[in-house]
Motif scaffolding. Structure first.
Motif, PDB file in Angstrom:
ATOM      1  N   VAL A   9       0.852  -1.193   0.000  1.00  0.00           N
ATOM      2  CA  VAL A   9       0.000   0.000   0.000  1.00  0.00           C
ATOM      3  C   VAL A   9       0.888   1.243   0.000  1.00  0.00           C
ATOM      4  N   ASP A  10       0.734   2.055  -1.028  1.00  0.00           N
ATOM      5  CA  ASP A  10       1.441   3.337  -1.123  1.00  0.00           C
ATOM      6  C   ASP A  10       0.621   4.227  -2.037  1.00  0.00           C
ATOM      7  N   ASP A  11       0.630   5.524  -1.801  1.00  0.00           N
ATOM      8  CA  ASP A  11      -0.172   6.424  -2.614  1.00  0.00           C
ATOM      9  C   ASP A  11       0.540   6.857  -3.896  1.00  0.00           C
ATOM     10  N   VAL A  12       1.745   6.364  -4.135  1.00  0.00           N
ATOM     11  CA  VAL A  12       2.495   6.684  -5.348  1.00  0.00           C
ATOM     12  C   VAL A  12       2.481   5.446  -6.257  1.00  0.00           C
ATOM     13  N   VAL A  13       1.829   5.563  -7.400  1.00  0.00           N
ATOM     14  CA  VAL A  13       1.661   4.441  -8.321  1.00  0.00           C
ATOM     15  C   VAL A  13       3.009   3.815  -8.676  1.00  0.00           C
ATOM     16  N   SER A  53       2.321  -4.520   3.659  1.00  0.00           N
ATOM     17  CA  SER A  53       3.474  -3.623   3.667  1.00  0.00           C
ATOM     18  C   SER A  53       2.973  -2.260   3.235  1.00  0.00           C
ATOM     19  N   CYS A  54       3.089  -1.280   4.123  1.00  0.00           N
ATOM     20  CA  CYS A  54       2.393  -0.006   3.907  1.00  0.00           C
ATOM     21  C   CYS A  54       3.269   1.177   4.301  1.00  0.00           C
ATOM     22  N   PHE A  85       5.363  -1.517   8.264  1.00  0.00           N
ATOM     23  CA  PHE A  85       5.228  -0.111   7.898  1.00  0.00           C
ATOM     24  C   PHE A  85       6.596   0.466   7.600  1.00  0.00           C
ATOM     25  N   VAL A  86       6.629   1.313   6.569  1.00  0.00           N
ATOM     26  CA  VAL A  86       7.871   1.971   6.162  1.00  0.00           C
ATOM     27  C   VAL A  86       7.696   3.455   6.435  1.00  0.00           C
ATOM     28  N   THR A 117      13.157  -9.025   5.043  1.00  0.00           N
ATOM     29  CA  THR A 117      12.181  -8.811   6.121  1.00  0.00           C
ATOM     30  C   THR A 117      10.841  -9.450   5.774  1.00  0.00           C
ATOM     31  N   ILE A 118      10.391  -9.259   4.547  1.00  0.00           N
ATOM     32  CA  ILE A 118       9.113  -9.841   4.121  1.00  0.00           C
ATOM     33  C   ILE A 118       9.185 -11.362   4.165  1.00  0.00           C
ATOM     34  N   LYS A 119      10.273 -11.935   3.662  1.00  0.00           N
ATOM     35  CA  LYS A 119      10.414 -13.394   3.694  1.00  0.00           C
ATOM     36  C   LYS A 119      10.440 -13.918   5.129  1.00  0.00           C
TER      37      LYS A 119
END
Length: 127
Positions: A9-13, A53-54, A85-86, A117-119
């Motif tokens: 999730v991010d607001d930048v395509v 991941s947001c 979260f980033v 981290t995701i793995k």
């Protein structure tokens, strides 16, 4: 094609597209959303998602608000989800260190760190 395990999730395509490509290269099935409403809709459609991941700062809302939205959503509240979260804000990092289902990474995040981290959060072996 395997169902997504991760929701980005991010607001930048461009960032969503880049992260989805990165995950695809590392064989992590993922879906993307540009805002919290889109994220909720994706979670409802994709029951295999286990990790969100947001970005913390979104155009319309705050990334961590997704936790409350999920808890109030009748179809999602019982899902066992993890949150990554980033943020570029060190204060946010200090306020959220105690959650075991919630992890924060500070920007800039190296791609290898993000994938590792995701793995780890998904319990996937490193290739």
């Amino acid at each position: 094609m395997r169902p997504p395990l991760v929701l980005v999730v991010d607001d930048v395509v461009a960032i969503v597209e880049e992260l989805l490509t990165l995950m695809r290269l590392h064989k992590i099935p993922a879906a993307g959303a540009l805002d919290l409403n889109g994220a909720i809709q994706t979670l409802v459609r994709e029951p295999d998602i286990r990790l969100i991941s947001c970005d913390v700062r979104l155009d319309r809302g705050s990334g961590p608000d997704i936790i409350g939205l999920i808890k109030r959503h009748s179809a999602l509240r019982h899902r066992d989800l993890q949150f990554l979260f980033v943020t570029g804000d060190p204060v946010v990092l200090e306020q959220n260190k105690d959650g075991d289902r919630l992890l924060m990474l500070s920007k800039p995040v190296q791609p290898t760190t993000l994938i590792s981290t995701i793995k780890n959060m998904l319990g996937v072996e490193h290739a």
